[in-house]
Design an enzyme around this catalytic site. Structure first.
Site, PDB file in Angstrom:
ATOM      1  N   ILE A 157       3.706   2.718   2.582  1.00 34.42           N
ATOM      2  CA  ILE A 157       5.079   2.278   2.326  1.00 34.42           C
ATOM      3  C   ILE A 157       5.642   2.973   1.095  1.00 34.42           C
ATOM      4  O   ILE A 157       5.011   2.981   0.028  1.00 34.42           O
ATOM      5  CB  ILE A 157       5.080   0.739   2.149  1.00 34.42           C
ATOM      6  CG1 ILE A 157       4.722   0.085   3.489  1.00 34.42           C
ATOM      7  CG2 ILE A 157       6.432   0.242   1.654  1.00 34.42           C
ATOM      8  CD1 ILE A 157       4.301  -1.335   3.378  1.00 34.42           C
ATOM      9  N   ASP A 164       0.872  -1.181   0.000  1.00 33.24           N
ATOM     10  CA  ASP A 164       0.000   0.000   0.000  1.00 33.24           C
ATOM     11  C   ASP A 164       0.909   1.230   0.000  1.00 33.24           C
ATOM     12  O   ASP A 164       1.584   1.525   0.994  1.00 33.24           O
ATOM     13  CB  ASP A 164      -0.868  -0.052   1.271  1.00 33.24           C
ATOM     14  CG  ASP A 164      -1.889   1.074   1.334  1.00 33.24           C
ATOM     15  OD1 ASP A 164      -1.645   2.121   0.698  1.00 33.24           O
ATOM     16  OD2 ASP A 164      -2.908   0.905   2.019  1.00 33.24           O
ATOM     17  N   HIS A 165       0.885   1.920  -1.118  1.00 34.27           N
ATOM     18  CA  HIS A 165       1.844   3.023  -1.286  1.00 34.27           C
ATOM     19  C   HIS A 165       1.525   4.228  -0.395  1.00 34.27           C
ATOM     20  O   HIS A 165       2.335   5.135  -0.247  1.00 34.27           O
ATOM     21  CB  HIS A 165       1.863   3.451  -2.769  1.00 34.27           C
ATOM     22  CG  HIS A 165       3.177   4.034  -3.208  1.00 34.27           C
ATOM     23  ND1 HIS A 165       4.157   4.435  -2.326  1.00 34.27           N
ATOM     24  CD2 HIS A 165       3.670   4.281  -4.437  1.00 34.27           C
ATOM     25  CE1 HIS A 165       5.183   4.916  -3.000  1.00 34.27           C
ATOM     26  NE2 HIS A 165       4.924   4.824  -4.286  1.00 34.27           N
ATOM     27  N   ARG A 166       0.331   4.226   0.215  1.00 30.75           N
ATOM     28  CA  ARG A 166       0.039   5.313   1.162  1.00 30.75           C
ATOM     29  C   ARG A 166       0.870   5.137   2.431  1.00 30.75           C
ATOM     30  O   ARG A 166       1.148   6.098   3.140  1.00 30.75           O
ATOM     31  CB  ARG A 166      -1.454   5.292   1.544  1.00 30.75           C
ATOM     32  CG  ARG A 166      -2.370   5.615   0.389  1.00 30.75           C
ATOM     33  CD  ARG A 166      -3.814   5.350   0.772  1.00 30.75           C
ATOM     34  NE  ARG A 166      -4.013   3.957   1.148  1.00 30.75           N
ATOM     35  CZ  ARG A 166      -5.174   3.455   1.558  1.00 30.75           C
ATOM     36  NH1 ARG A 166      -6.236   4.241   1.655  1.00 30.75           N
ATOM     37  NH2 ARG A 166      -5.293   2.177   1.873  1.00 30.75           N
TER      38      ARG A 166
END
Ligand code: COA
Length: 461
Positions: free
Chosen positions: A437, A433-435
């Site tokens: 990591i 989850d790029h939010r």
């Protein structure tokens, strides 16, 4: 002196008895020349009837549901300027043209004529109806319609709305592709655009994609196709597991900005160890799987990178960091995918982990897993190594923030500084989850995991 004039339905391309689906003006409204008065909708196209001159609506002769043809009187308008009214007072055989839009794409649009004659309207119509459109739409200067491929511009999507609504949306800067139509057949009304703007203002626009917002994706309705028209078909209902996992996967895919980091682990030594241990324990009936080692190594990586062992809260503003290490693994069952969870992997040895995964996988396949055995996971592993493949993109199992995909190991030539040596390489695919990591952290996590699998002694450190 102001003059009361009729506004009639112009040439609408030979359509008859076309229902009125929208009345765009009310008695007392001042209208500009060419402003839409009503929208007609045939089974092929939406057509807007424009005011032939500027003025004030004195009487409406039609209502929603009336069926109109060329020449039908739409309204009585008190012309603002008698001269204009007089010039617009053409015989019914040559009234102002309608604005026509097809319900399909691609679209045909006219070239704006150099000297655009009075009341020339823009035309958009399906390519399949291009010839018909060319006839239906008075081109004034005689210029042919120019085709543009809406599919190429807006792949798969052309919003279905009347020209007046399109204009309204353009004025407000609203992208109609983001608006769901509530009118008949999914057509977008003016109210839909207003509601969309209201909702965007209330929720802060893009913030609707935050965890608690429910998405606000306003996706197009699912295409309805009568496949039987093309060949024989049969209907097979999805299993209960597929329905539940499908809904979760769809939400996770839509709401989590996914990125997948790929890396390779050299497991030559680990595989030798695994084979040796299996030989030693053969009589005891113990089988060590690669999955058990990967779980153990993953926990060591989670301990080094605690953000990967977390969950984002519903506000999207806080992380819950977990101090326990329960690892889920995707198990393929005849009824679909389930994710049993092995608890406290940090406190267990690989033999126990292997034993537990095989028990849980068997229970999963027999449909005997209880809810407690599928809950509490911190991080998931999806291993397709027993089947094949070189890489894939697993979907994060929310509210976890990362999932490890494992593909089939293969012997590959690896340069050792002097020569190519045959090494057993295991492909890793970490979706995150790029939010939560960053890409750099994901690259470090995956590289560290590969390093651990390359030398499991490091897990002890
Ligand atoms: N590379 C090469 N071979 C591998 C491997 C890998 N990464 N992982 C497993 N294998 C081998 C195993 O050693 C075993 O070989 P063997 O029979 O000669 O000993 C064989 O493949 C079968 O292994 P498998 O039964 O898959 O055991 P596992 O412990 O690796 O995996 C499960 C157990 C439950 C994960 C697995 O059975 C499963 O269901 N996988 C599918 C998961 C899934 O559907 N994921 C998709 C989610 S979107």
């Amino acid at each position: 002196m102001a003059e009361l004039k009729e506004a009639r339905v112009p040439d609408i391309g030979g359509y008859d008895d076309v229902p009125v689906i929208e009345v765009l003006v009310a008695v007392g409204d001042s209208v500009a020349k060419d402003q839409g008065l009503i929208t007609l909708e045939s089974d092929k196209a939406t057509m807007e009837v424009p005011a032939p001159f500027a003025g004030v609506i004195k009487e409406l002769k039609v209502k929603v549901g009336d069926a109109l043809s060329e020449g039908s009187v739409v309204a009585m308008i008190e012309a603002a300027d008698a001269g204009a009214a007089a010039s617009a007072d053409k015989p019914a055989s040559a009234p102002a043209p309608a604005v026509i839009e097809s319900k399909d794409d691609p679209i045909v649009e006219p070239v704006a004529p150099a000297a655009k004659p009075d009341n020339i309207a823009e035309v958009s119509i399906a390519a399949s109806q291009a010839a018909q459109a060319a006839e239906a739409a008075p081109m004034g200067a005689g210029l042919p319609p120019v085709r543009f491929d809406a599919e190429a511009l807006l792949p798969g999507k052309v919003p279905y709305a009347s020209p007046a609504v399109r204009l309204f949306a353009r004025e407000l800067g609203v992208d109609l592709l983001q608006v769901s139509g509530s009118a008949r057949g999914g057509r977008i009304s003016k109210e839909d655009v207003q509601n969309h703007v209201k909702h965007a203002l209330q929720t802060g626009g893009a913030a609707t994609a935050a965890v608690g917002g429910g998405g606000g994706l306003n996706l197009l309705p699912w295409p309805k196709v009568d496949f039987a028209k093309f060949g024989e078909t049969e209907t097979k209902p999805l299993s209960k597991i597929k329905k539940i996992s499908g809904a979760n996967l769809a939400r996770n895919w839509a709401m989590i900005p996914h990125v997948t980091q790929h890396d390779d682990a050299d497991i030559t030594g680990l595989e030798e160890l695994r084979v040796a241990l299996n030989k030693e324990n053969e009589k005891a009936g113990i089988k060590l799987t690669m999955l058990a080692f990967i779980m153990k190594a993953s926990v060591a990586a989670l301990q080094k990178f605690p953000d990967f062992n977390s969950s984002l809260d519903a506000s999207g503003e806080n992380l819950t960091l977990k101090k326990y290490f329960h690892i889920g693994f995707a198990a393929d069952t005849p009824n679909g995918l389930v994710v049993p969870v092995v608890r406290d992997v940090d406190r267990k040895g690989v033999i126990d982990i292997a034993h537990e995964t095989s028990e849980l996988a068997k229970k999963a396949r027999d449909g005997k897993l209880g809810p407690a055995e599928m809950s509490g996971g911190c991080f998931s592993i999806s291993s397709l190594g027993g089947i094949g493949g070189t890489a894939f993109t697993p979907i994060v199992n929310a509210p976890e923030v990362a999932i490890l995909g494992v593909s089939k190991s293969a012997t590959k030539p690896v340069w050792d500084g002097k020569q190519f040596a045959p090494r057993l390489i295991l492909p890793l695919s970490l979706s995150y989850d790029h939010r939560v990591i960053d890409g750099a952290a994901a690259a470090r996590f995956t590289a560290y995991l590969a390093q651990l699998l390359g030398d499991m002694r490091r897990v002890l450190l």
